[in-house]
Design a protein around this motif. Structure first.
Motif, PDB file in Angstrom:
ATOM      1  N   UNK A   1      13.796 -10.132  -4.438  1.00 41.45           N
ATOM      2  CA  UNK A   1      15.072 -10.345  -5.718  1.00 41.45           C
ATOM      3  C   UNK A   1      15.258  -8.891  -6.243  1.00 41.45           C
ATOM      4  N   UNK A   2      14.316  -8.402  -6.634  1.00 39.29           N
ATOM      5  CA  UNK A   2      14.492  -7.078  -7.159  1.00 39.29           C
ATOM      6  C   UNK A   2      15.302  -5.991  -6.399  1.00 39.29           C
ATOM      7  N   UNK A   3      14.957  -6.044  -4.927  1.00 43.54           N
ATOM      8  CA  UNK A   3      15.722  -5.260  -3.911  1.00 43.54           C
ATOM      9  C   UNK A   3      17.144  -5.544  -3.749  1.00 43.54           C
ATOM     10  N   UNK A   4      17.449  -6.970  -3.700  1.00 40.87           N
ATOM     11  CA  UNK A   4      18.654  -7.515  -3.392  1.00 40.87           C
ATOM     12  C   UNK A   4      19.661  -7.332  -4.643  1.00 40.87           C
ATOM     13  N   UNK A   5      19.264  -7.237  -5.806  1.00 42.96           N
ATOM     14  CA  UNK A   5      20.016  -7.060  -7.015  1.00 42.96           C
ATOM     15  C   UNK A   5      20.542  -5.491  -6.973  1.00 42.96           C
TER      16      UNK A   5
ATOM     17  N   UNK B   1      15.675   5.831 -10.624  1.00 40.70           N
ATOM     18  CA  UNK B   1      15.066   5.720  -9.064  1.00 40.70           C
ATOM     19  C   UNK B   1      15.781   5.957  -8.084  1.00 40.70           C
ATOM     20  N   UNK B   2      17.164   5.213  -8.044  1.00 47.55           N
ATOM     21  CA  UNK B   2      18.011   5.434  -6.902  1.00 47.55           C
ATOM     22  C   UNK B   2      18.647   6.656  -6.848  1.00 47.55           C
ATOM     23  N   UNK B   3      18.601   7.433  -8.073  1.00 45.49           N
ATOM     24  CA  UNK B   3      19.240   8.732  -8.146  1.00 45.49           C
ATOM     25  C   UNK B   3      18.173   9.750  -7.238  1.00 45.49           C
ATOM     26  N   UNK B   4      16.972   9.771  -7.551  1.00 41.84           N
ATOM     27  CA  UNK B   4      16.103  10.339  -6.852  1.00 41.84           C
ATOM     28  C   UNK B   4      15.958  10.172  -5.394  1.00 41.84           C
ATOM     29  N   UNK B   5      16.204   8.963  -5.022  1.00 43.10           N
ATOM     30  CA  UNK B   5      16.168   8.498  -3.679  1.00 43.10           C
ATOM     31  C   UNK B   5      17.353   8.815  -2.845  1.00 43.10           C
ATOM     32  N   UNK B   6      18.445   8.810  -3.409  1.00 39.66           N
ATOM     33  CA  UNK B   6      19.565   9.488  -2.613  1.00 39.66           C
ATOM     34  C   UNK B   6      19.475  10.814  -2.706  1.00 39.66           C
ATOM     35  N   UNK B   7      19.050  11.306  -3.912  1.00 37.05           N
ATOM     36  CA  UNK B   7      19.108  13.029  -3.719  1.00 37.05           C
ATOM     37  C   UNK B   7      18.157  13.417  -2.635  1.00 37.05           C
ATOM     38  N   UNK B   8      17.124  12.700  -2.241  1.00 33.19           N
ATOM     39  CA  UNK B   8      16.345  13.398  -1.168  1.00 33.19           C
ATOM     40  C   UNK B   8      16.517  12.680  -0.269  1.00 33.19           C
ATOM     41  N   UNK B   9      16.576  11.300   0.019  1.00 34.83           N
ATOM     42  CA  UNK B   9      17.023  10.692   1.353  1.00 34.83           C
ATOM     43  C   UNK B   9      18.382  11.075   2.057  1.00 34.83           C
ATOM     44  N   UNK B  10      19.431  11.393   0.883  1.00 35.77           N
ATOM     45  CA  UNK B  10      20.553  11.585   1.477  1.00 35.77           C
ATOM     46  C   UNK B  10      20.895  12.915   1.696  1.00 35.77           C
ATOM     47  N   UNK B  11      19.854  13.884   1.629  1.00 36.34           N
ATOM     48  CA  UNK B  11      19.807  15.376   1.970  1.00 36.34           C
ATOM     49  C   UNK B  11      18.830  15.543   3.043  1.00 36.34           C
ATOM     50  N   UNK B  12      17.773  15.295   2.832  1.00 38.31           N
ATOM     51  CA  UNK B  12      16.860  15.698   3.585  1.00 38.31           C
ATOM     52  C   UNK B  12      16.596  15.384   5.189  1.00 38.31           C
TER      53      UNK B  12
ATOM     54  N   UNK C   1       1.086  -1.371  -0.001  1.00 35.54           N
ATOM     55  CA  UNK C   1       0.242   0.005  -0.088  1.00 35.54           C
ATOM     56  C   UNK C   1       0.940   1.210   0.031  1.00 35.54           C
ATOM     57  N   UNK C   2       1.654   1.357   0.956  1.00 32.88           N
ATOM     58  CA  UNK C   2       2.507   2.524   1.291  1.00 32.88           C
ATOM     59  C   UNK C   2       3.640   2.769  -0.042  1.00 32.88           C
ATOM     60  N   UNK C   3       4.244   1.608  -0.402  1.00 38.63           N
ATOM     61  CA  UNK C   3       5.436   1.900  -1.025  1.00 38.63           C
ATOM     62  C   UNK C   3       5.195   1.827  -2.412  1.00 38.63           C
ATOM     63  N   UNK C   4       3.832   1.151  -2.832  1.00 41.25           N
ATOM     64  CA  UNK C   4       3.469   1.343  -4.369  1.00 41.25           C
ATOM     65  C   UNK C   4       2.902   2.774  -4.638  1.00 41.25           C
TER      66      UNK C   4
ATOM     67  N   UNK D   1      10.935   1.897  -8.518  1.00 37.43           N
ATOM     68  CA  UNK D   1      11.362   0.613  -7.786  1.00 37.43           C
ATOM     69  C   UNK D   1      12.675   0.584  -7.366  1.00 37.43           C
ATOM     70  N   UNK D   2      13.036   2.006  -6.392  1.00 38.39           N
ATOM     71  CA  UNK D   2      14.375   2.053  -6.073  1.00 38.39           C
ATOM     72  C   UNK D   2      14.555   1.416  -4.757  1.00 38.39           C
ATOM     73  N   UNK D   3      15.803   1.504  -4.071  1.00 36.53           N
ATOM     74  CA  UNK D   3      16.130   0.728  -2.928  1.00 36.53           C
ATOM     75  C   UNK D   3      15.250   1.030  -1.665  1.00 36.53           C
ATOM     76  N   UNK D   4      14.563   1.960  -1.644  1.00 32.96           N
ATOM     77  CA  UNK D   4      13.595   1.988  -0.488  1.00 32.96           C
ATOM     78  C   UNK D   4      12.384   1.554  -0.849  1.00 32.96           C
ATOM     79  N   UNK D   5      11.941   1.445  -2.035  1.00 26.25           N
ATOM     80  CA  UNK D   5      10.470   1.146  -2.334  1.00 26.25           C
ATOM     81  C   UNK D   5      10.173  -0.071  -3.083  1.00 26.25           C
ATOM     82  N   UNK D   6      11.357  -0.670  -3.523  1.00 25.43           N
ATOM     83  CA  UNK D   6      11.200  -2.049  -3.948  1.00 25.43           C
ATOM     84  C   UNK D   6      10.598  -3.060  -3.295  1.00 25.43           C
TER      85      UNK D   6
END
Length: 507
Positions: free
Chosen positions: A141-145, A308-319, A116-119, A132-137
């Protein structure tokens, strides 16, 4: 004419049939919701505000009043116990503060991130966001890759090599604060540390110099707009259907597009440079591209994951790091005795030198305690959730499979049963000899899906705070509040306005 009447008659019959089909679907959905209620209503929980919307109107009222939704969760935890139920439409959320269940669910890979949340974070109002980046996958198996690709960029050896950039960007902040101190103007500390953390992630991760302390950029506003949109998209199920919200929704979608198009350009430029044999920065982006190139069966979708991970790092790595720094400055300013103890440690370990080393960070033990205590009271990413697929028992209560378990480090961090005088800021709770909190303190989540960048974030926070304490005295301006603003992440509501002075050292 008769043919026309026949068409009207058929249309009328079709409308009647459609009406009855919709009515049947509506009644079927009502029965389904009732069945869900019957399945889970043996679990304690607050009264529902609405049969259909469940507790969603309560959440919206809290947001409307500018309060923290996690305070409501804490209130319910105190009233209904270590496991209680909330409803939104046909979804059931089990809020858990039981340490044993927290350990069982968060430490095991068999409980996936909740759909519900991560979708909902995959896109915002139809525009791809975290994808489907690291936070939301959700798929393991998709996350682990992806995690396997990212891991080398966050190894301890690699992080040691980032100290130069941490120092360089923190020095830019010190120069800015020196100008502010000389001019006697107020320092908007949350804004300043936001600039620094965004500079750091842009430089370290993507090799880009933003220099936000002197240059304007659309990125800070875009990130803030995305976060605001995220809160409404997750907590207000009807928000996007209200025509009055259309202008804001368009702003959110445009902010998402800005982040993703920028990321796509930076990634492609780097790939082209690497293919041409050019010298490229040994940053996180280069590491990720190199690691990805060694993977088998890489596809266009994998390139999308990289974005996806670019956006994730850009936000999570800063905010989150910026907010932690803001809260830390706020608490040290209101507790001079704790600040003095931190000053003494910084003076003993760092002295007057400008370059802080990786080994220095290991000796700043009390400052580490301060930063951990900040995250106890103000976990900037306050909660996480997992799907409970199979039946289980939590604190003696049978929980049928098919629901979502929600965990809030904000709630457990502020409960008397876990921390004595929980609203008192006391870094001694995290003294090396103090008993460690048992699965009630998890500002970076726990287990295999814990935050990949937590060591990165804490190194950065420690460098910035050590330099700030070393060089300046700071006090909150009169009228400053200690309220918290909930924008999905938690931040100081007032912006931490301070007066800043150069520290005077006795000869």
């Amino acid at each position: 004419m008769g043919f026309f009447n026949m068409l009207l008659s058929l249309a009328a019959k079709g409308a009647v049939i459609l009406f009855f089909l919709l009515l049947l679907a509506f009644l079927g959905y009502c029965l389904y919701i009732k069945r869900i209620h019957m399945k889970y209503d043996h679990i304690p929980g607050p009264p529902r505000h609405s049969f259909f919307l469940g507790h969603s109107p309560t959440f919206l009222q809290v947001m409307k009043e500018g309060k923290i939704i996690h305070d409501k969760f804490r209130e319910w935890s105190e009233e209904y116990g270590p496991v209680y139920r909330t409803n939104v439409l046909h979804f059931v959320f089990i809020c858990v503060t039981c340490p044993e269940a927290t350990k069982e669910i968060l430490m095991s890979p068999k409980y996936p991130k909740d759909k519900f949340l991560y979708k909902r974070l995959f896109n915002l109002f139809g525009q791809r966001f975290l994808g489907n980046g690291l936070v939301t996958a959700v798929d393991h198996d998709l996350w682990y890759k992806q995690r396997r690709i990212m891991d080398p960029a966050f190894s301890s050896l690699y992080l040691r090599g980032l100290m130069g950039t941490f120092n360089e960007r923190a020095e830019k902040l010190m120069n800015k604060l020196s100008d502010i101190a000389d001019s006697g103007t107020e320092a908007k500390m949350l804004h300043l540390v936001n600039c620094v953390t965004l500079d750091v992630i842009a430089k370290i991760a993507f090799g880009v110099d933003l220099d936000l302390l002197t240059n304007k950029s659309p990125f800070p506003e875009a990130i803030e707009t995305c976060l605001k949109g995220m809160v409404f998209y997750i907590r207000d199920t009807l928000f996007e259907f209200n025509p009055k919200n259309r202008p804001f929704i368009n702003e959110v979608k445009e902010a998402c597009r800005l982040l993703r198009t920028t990321g796509a350009r930076w990634i492609q430029d780097r790939k082209t440079a690497m293919q041409n044999g050019e010298d490229v920065p040994k940053d996180i982006l280069t590491q990720i591209i190199k690691a990805a190139s060694k993977e088998e069966n890489m596809s266009k979708e994998d390139d999308e994951f990289m974005l996806d991970n670019f956006v994730t790092f850009f936000i999570a790595g800063q905010e989150t790091t910026a907010n932690q720094l803001g809260f830390c400055i706020m608490e040290l300013a209101r507790h001079p005795e704790i600040l003095e103890k931190a000053k003494k440690e910084v003076d003993d370990v760092i002295g007057m030198k400008q370059e802080i080393t990786y080994d220095d960070l290991g000796q700043l033990i009390y400052l580490s305690q301060v930063l951990k205590e900040v995250l106890r009271i103000y976990p900037t990413a306050p909660g996480t959730s997992r799907d409970v697929v199979e039946d289980m028992v939590i604190d003696g209560i049978h929980v049928p499979g098919g629901c979502t378990a929600f965990f809030s480090s904000y709630v457990t961090g502020r409960m008397e049963k876990f921390f004595k005088d929980p609203l008192t800021f006391d870094p001694e709770r995290f003294h090396p000899d103090a008993p460690k909190p048992y699965y009630c303190y998890f500002p970076f989540a726990l287990g295999p899906r814990s935050c990949l960048g937590q060591n990165f974030a804490q190194m950065e926070a420690k460098v910035v705070m050590a330099k700030l304490i070393q060089r300046f005295d700071f006090t909150l301006l009169p009228g400053e509040t200690f309220e918290v603003l909930d924008t999905g992440t938690l931040r100081p509501k007032s912006g931490v306005l301070c007066s800043v002075r150069h520290r005077k050292y006795s000869k």
